[in-house]
Design a protein around this motif. Structure first.
Motif, PDB file in Angstrom:
ATOM      1  N   LYS A   5       5.548 -23.157  -7.063  1.00 33.86           N
ATOM      2  CA  LYS A   5       5.767 -22.119  -8.085  1.00 33.86           C
ATOM      3  C   LYS A   5       7.187 -22.224  -8.641  1.00 33.86           C
ATOM      4  CE  LYS A   5       5.215 -17.206  -8.886  1.00 33.86           C
ATOM      5  NZ  LYS A   5       4.821 -15.923  -8.321  1.00 33.86           N
ATOM      6  N   HIS A   8       7.425 -25.160 -10.931  1.00 34.26           N
ATOM      7  CA  HIS A   8       6.770 -24.845 -12.200  1.00 34.26           C
ATOM      8  C   HIS A   8       7.695 -24.017 -13.100  1.00 34.26           C
ATOM      9  CE1 HIS A   8       3.657 -23.871 -15.075  1.00 34.26           C
ATOM     10  NE2 HIS A   8       3.955 -22.587 -14.932  1.00 34.26           N
ATOM     11  N   VAL A   9       8.376 -23.041 -12.518  1.00 35.02           N
ATOM     12  CA  VAL A   9       9.300 -22.202 -13.279  1.00 35.02           C
ATOM     13  C   VAL A   9      10.463 -23.047 -13.804  1.00 35.02           C
ATOM     14  CG1 VAL A   9      10.929 -20.279 -13.111  1.00 35.02           C
ATOM     15  CG2 VAL A   9       8.657 -20.059 -12.116  1.00 35.02           C
ATOM     16  N   GLN A  11      10.442 -26.247 -14.457  1.00 38.89           N
ATOM     17  CA  GLN A  11       9.931 -27.099 -15.529  1.00 38.89           C
ATOM     18  C   GLN A  11       9.772 -26.303 -16.828  1.00 38.89           C
ATOM     19  OE1 GLN A  11       6.308 -28.715 -13.934  1.00 38.89           O
ATOM     20  NE2 GLN A  11       7.342 -30.381 -12.842  1.00 38.89           N
ATOM     21  N   GLU A  12       9.298 -25.080 -16.684  1.00 37.85           N
ATOM     22  CA  GLU A  12       9.121 -24.237 -17.861  1.00 37.85           C
ATOM     23  C   GLU A  12      10.476 -23.916 -18.507  1.00 37.85           C
ATOM     24  OE1 GLU A  12       7.031 -20.022 -19.136  1.00 37.85           O
ATOM     25  OE2 GLU A  12       6.619 -20.869 -17.166  1.00 37.85           O
ATOM     26  N   ILE A  13      11.475 -23.633 -17.697  1.00 46.48           N
ATOM     27  CA  ILE A  13      12.827 -23.376 -18.215  1.00 46.48           C
ATOM     28  C   ILE A  13      13.351 -24.598 -18.947  1.00 46.48           C
ATOM     29  CG2 ILE A  13      15.234 -23.007 -17.532  1.00 46.48           C
ATOM     30  CD1 ILE A  13      14.162 -21.157 -15.305  1.00 46.48           C
ATOM     31  N   SER A  14      13.155 -25.771 -18.345  1.00 43.98           N
ATOM     32  CA  SER A  14      13.607 -27.014 -18.969  1.00 43.98           C
ATOM     33  C   SER A  14      12.916 -27.236 -20.319  1.00 43.98           C
ATOM     34  CB  SER A  14      13.354 -28.181 -18.038  1.00 43.98           C
ATOM     35  OG  SER A  14      13.725 -29.392 -18.642  1.00 43.98           O
ATOM     36  N   ALA A  15      11.615 -26.999 -20.354  1.00 47.70           N
ATOM     37  CA  ALA A  15      10.865 -27.174 -21.599  1.00 47.70           C
ATOM     38  C   ALA A  15      11.350 -26.192 -22.672  1.00 47.70           C
ATOM     39  CB  ALA A  15       9.371 -26.985 -21.352  1.00 47.70           C
ATOM     40  N   LEU A  16      11.630 -24.957 -22.272  1.00 46.26           N
ATOM     41  CA  LEU A  16      12.116 -23.959 -23.228  1.00 46.26           C
ATOM     42  C   LEU A  16      13.512 -24.307 -23.741  1.00 46.26           C
ATOM     43  CD1 LEU A  16      10.830 -20.683 -21.532  1.00 46.26           C
ATOM     44  CD2 LEU A  16      10.005 -21.714 -23.661  1.00 46.26           C
ATOM     45  N   ARG A  19      13.091 -26.898 -26.324  1.00 53.85           N
ATOM     46  CA  ARG A  19      12.558 -26.303 -27.555  1.00 53.85           C
ATOM     47  C   ARG A  19      13.660 -25.578 -28.325  1.00 53.85           C
ATOM     48  NH1 ARG A  19       8.736 -21.953 -29.363  1.00 53.85           N
ATOM     49  NH2 ARG A  19       8.178 -22.759 -31.390  1.00 53.85           N
TER      50      ARG A  19
END
Length: 97
Positions: A5, A8-9, A11-16, A19
């Motif tokens: 988890k 995953h968080v 990775q999501e921060i990195s993707a944001l 962006r």
């Protein structure tokens, strides 16, 4: 701690973050095409509203409130003197935090 988890968080921060950087680059490109003048530059028309054409008033308004969805003009009028004008207001003016 649940590592999948957490990963995953992260990775999501990195993707944001990527962006956001891409959107910043797009904004830079748009600004290169349509340069933005400082709202208080020497090119700004006089703030005496009687000397401004309607077109100049719109341009001044757009420069002063550019990019702020939460701020807008609010008309006021003094009942005793008859003076009137506009003041900045915001969408959360009465919201207590």
């Amino acid at each position: 701690m649940n590592l999948p988890k957490r990963d995953h968080v992260l990775q999501e921060i990195s993707a944001l973050e990527k962006r956001i950087e891409g959107l910043r680059q797009q904004l830079i490109e748009v600004d290169k095409i349509q340069p933005i003048e400082n709202a208080y530059s020497e090119n700004t028309p006089s703030l005496d509203s009687t000397s401004l054409s309607p077109n100049d008033k719109v341009k001044l308004f757009l420069r002063l409130f550019r990019g702020r969805d939460d701020v807008y003009p609010k008309r006021w009028q003094n009942q005793t003197s008859g003076k009137s004008g506009y003041s900045p207001a915001c969408a959360n003016e009465w919201v207590h935090s």
